[in-house]
Design a protein around this motif. Structure first.
Motif, PDB file in Angstrom:
ATOM      1  N   GLY A  97       0.799  -1.211   0.000  1.00 56.74           N
ATOM      2  CA  GLY A  97       0.000   0.000   0.000  1.00 56.74           C
ATOM      3  C   GLY A  97       0.835   1.265   0.000  1.00 56.74           C
ATOM      4  N   ASN A  98       1.965   1.238  -0.714  1.00 56.30           N
ATOM      5  CA  ASN A  98       2.889   2.380  -0.792  1.00 56.30           C
ATOM      6  C   ASN A  98       3.446   2.766   0.575  1.00 56.30           C
ATOM      7  OD1 ASN A  98       2.676   2.662  -3.590  1.00 56.30           O
ATOM      8  ND2 ASN A  98       0.855   3.962  -3.422  1.00 56.30           N
ATOM      9  N   ALA A  99       3.615   1.798   1.456  1.00 53.21           N
ATOM     10  CA  ALA A  99       4.189   2.053   2.773  1.00 53.21           C
ATOM     11  C   ALA A  99       4.985   0.828   3.215  1.00 53.21           C
ATOM     12  CB  ALA A  99       3.101   2.368   3.785  1.00 53.21           C
ATOM     13  N   ASP A 100       5.979   1.044   4.050  1.00 50.82           N
ATOM     14  CA  ASP A 100       6.736  -0.050   4.654  1.00 50.82           C
ATOM     15  C   ASP A 100       6.057  -0.433   5.958  1.00 50.82           C
ATOM     16  OD1 ASP A 100       8.648  -0.106   2.630  1.00 50.82           O
ATOM     17  OD2 ASP A 100       9.846   1.462   3.573  1.00 50.82           O
ATOM     18  N   VAL A 101       5.465  -1.615   5.996  1.00 46.31           N
ATOM     19  CA  VAL A 101       4.638  -2.009   7.137  1.00 46.31           C
ATOM     20  C   VAL A 101       5.026  -3.397   7.625  1.00 46.31           C
ATOM     21  CG1 VAL A 101       2.701  -0.598   6.365  1.00 46.31           C
ATOM     22  CG2 VAL A 101       2.837  -2.985   5.655  1.00 46.31           C
ATOM     23  N   ALA A 102       4.747  -3.644   8.891  1.00 45.77           N
ATOM     24  CA  ALA A 102       4.935  -4.971   9.471  1.00 45.77           C
ATOM     25  C   ALA A 102       3.621  -5.744   9.521  1.00 45.77           C
ATOM     26  CB  ALA A 102       5.524  -4.851  10.873  1.00 45.77           C
ATOM     27  N   ARG A 103       2.513  -5.002   9.586  1.00 42.53           N
ATOM     28  CA  ARG A 103       1.189  -5.617   9.573  1.00 42.53           C
ATOM     29  C   ARG A 103       0.208  -4.634   8.963  1.00 42.53           C
ATOM     30  NH1 ARG A 103       2.597  -4.168  14.680  1.00 42.53           N
ATOM     31  NH2 ARG A 103       1.146  -2.886  15.906  1.00 42.53           N
ATOM     32  N   SER A 104      -0.898  -5.144   8.438  1.00 43.46           N
ATOM     33  CA  SER A 104      -1.838  -4.279   7.744  1.00 43.46           C
ATOM     34  C   SER A 104      -3.202  -4.941   7.674  1.00 43.46           C
ATOM     35  CB  SER A 104      -1.340  -3.979   6.322  1.00 43.46           C
ATOM     36  OG  SER A 104      -2.254  -3.165   5.624  1.00 43.46           O
ATOM     37  N   VAL A 105      -4.239  -4.103   7.572  1.00 41.37           N
ATOM     38  CA  VAL A 105      -5.585  -4.567   7.287  1.00 41.37           C
ATOM     39  C   VAL A 105      -6.079  -3.769   6.087  1.00 41.37           C
ATOM     40  CG1 VAL A 105      -6.638  -2.924   8.913  1.00 41.37           C
ATOM     41  CG2 VAL A 105      -7.890  -4.965   8.222  1.00 41.37           C
ATOM     42  N   ALA A 106      -6.763  -4.432   5.162  1.00 40.91           N
ATOM     43  CA  ALA A 106      -7.194  -3.781   3.926  1.00 40.91           C
ATOM     44  C   ALA A 106      -8.540  -4.332   3.491  1.00 40.91           C
ATOM     45  CB  ALA A 106      -6.160  -4.001   2.820  1.00 40.91           C
ATOM     46  N   TRP A 107      -9.265  -3.533   2.696  1.00 42.07           N
ATOM     47  CA  TRP A 107     -10.517  -4.004   2.110  1.00 42.07           C
ATOM     48  C   TRP A 107     -10.713  -3.360   0.752  1.00 42.07           C
ATOM     49  CZ3 TRP A 107     -14.417  -0.431   1.128  1.00 42.07           C
ATOM     50  CH2 TRP A 107     -14.346   0.784   1.813  1.00 42.07           C
ATOM     51  N   THR A 108     -11.529  -3.987  -0.060  1.00 41.43           N
ATOM     52  CA  THR A 108     -11.770  -3.507  -1.414  1.00 41.43           C
ATOM     53  C   THR A 108     -13.194  -3.845  -1.843  1.00 41.43           C
ATOM     54  OG1 THR A 108     -11.031  -3.641  -3.728  1.00 41.43           O
ATOM     55  CG2 THR A 108     -10.861  -5.642  -2.422  1.00 41.43           C
ATOM     56  N   VAL A 109     -13.743  -3.004  -2.713  1.00 37.19           N
ATOM     57  CA  VAL A 109     -15.046  -3.225  -3.334  1.00 37.19           C
ATOM     58  C   VAL A 109     -14.890  -2.970  -4.820  1.00 37.19           C
ATOM     59  CG1 VAL A 109     -17.455  -2.485  -3.497  1.00 37.19           C
ATOM     60  CG2 VAL A 109     -16.313  -2.536  -1.268  1.00 37.19           C
TER      61      VAL A 109
END
Length: 207
Positions: free
Chosen positions: A173-185
């Motif tokens: 998601g254009n970020a350096d992350v260790a964990r993430s939550v995402a959703w899409t429609v």
């Protein structure tokens, strides 16, 4: 293909990409690797179970085959938010109008990782698709096709969560992350010789 009987399906896809040594101007040979490697068991009630490496059920743009895209590559939005392929186990169910898939795996962009490696990576994704007119064959790709005058709409939605584990940080998601939550429609409207498609995706990641 299949083994034992047609309900026990398998897929193995081996591909190669051309690479060149940076600044050298000459090729360093083909990079051969595995894309898909899984076993899929179909049940009589429309359910199925899949184990191995395959596309994670999240972004529709990624799930559509590269042979059925409208351009030479997918969009930059897909590049930032796709999960591509990962390893895990998935349970699904499909009938004439509805499809549901849920997967437990290692998270986005974990193609060809060691199967028995304890890296702490884990993820959960779930995707649902519903048809309003038409049939599933009308939505295999984004390329327009003749439908004998039929028109249909497919609505899709998905949610995904991952934890990199062991302090791992990765780009998502254009970020350096260790964990993430995402959703899409997403929505796809298909008619006789034309297709319209659009989607929204959002993620919240933490380093």
């Amino acid at each position: 293909g299949h083994i034992i009987d047609p309900s026990w399906q398998y897929k193995l896809t081996v591909v190669s990409s051309r690479q060149s040594v940076q600044g050298a101007g000459t090729g360093n040979g083909a990079n051969v690797f595995i894309e898909d490697a899984y076993i899929n068991k179909k049940m009589d009630n429309g359910m199925y179970l899949r184990v191995g490496q395959y596309k994670v059920p999240f972004l529709r743009e990624e799930l559509v085959s590269s042979t059925r895209q409208l351009a030479v590559d997918r969009s930059m939005i897909n590049n930032a938010f796709t999960w591509t392929r990962s390893q895990g186990i998935m349970v699904g169910w499909k009938n004439d109008d509805f499809k549901l898939e849920a997967m437990y795996g290692e998270g986005p962009n974990n193609i060809n990782s060691q199967a028995l490696q304890e890296n702490g990576k884990q993820s959960l994704t779930a995707r649902a698709e519903m048809l309003f007119g038409g049939d599933w064959s009308m939505f295999k790709g984004f390329n327009a096709k003749h439908t004998d005058g039929k028109m249909g709409f497919m609505l899709g939605a998905a949610v995904g969560w991952f934890n990199g584990g062991l302090g791992t940080v990765q780009e998502y998601g254009n970020a350096d992350v260790a964990r993430s939550v995402a959703w899409t429609v997403d929505g796809t409207l298909a008619g006789d010789g034309w297709t319209l498609f659009s989607y929204f995706v959002w993620s919240d990641g933490k380093d």
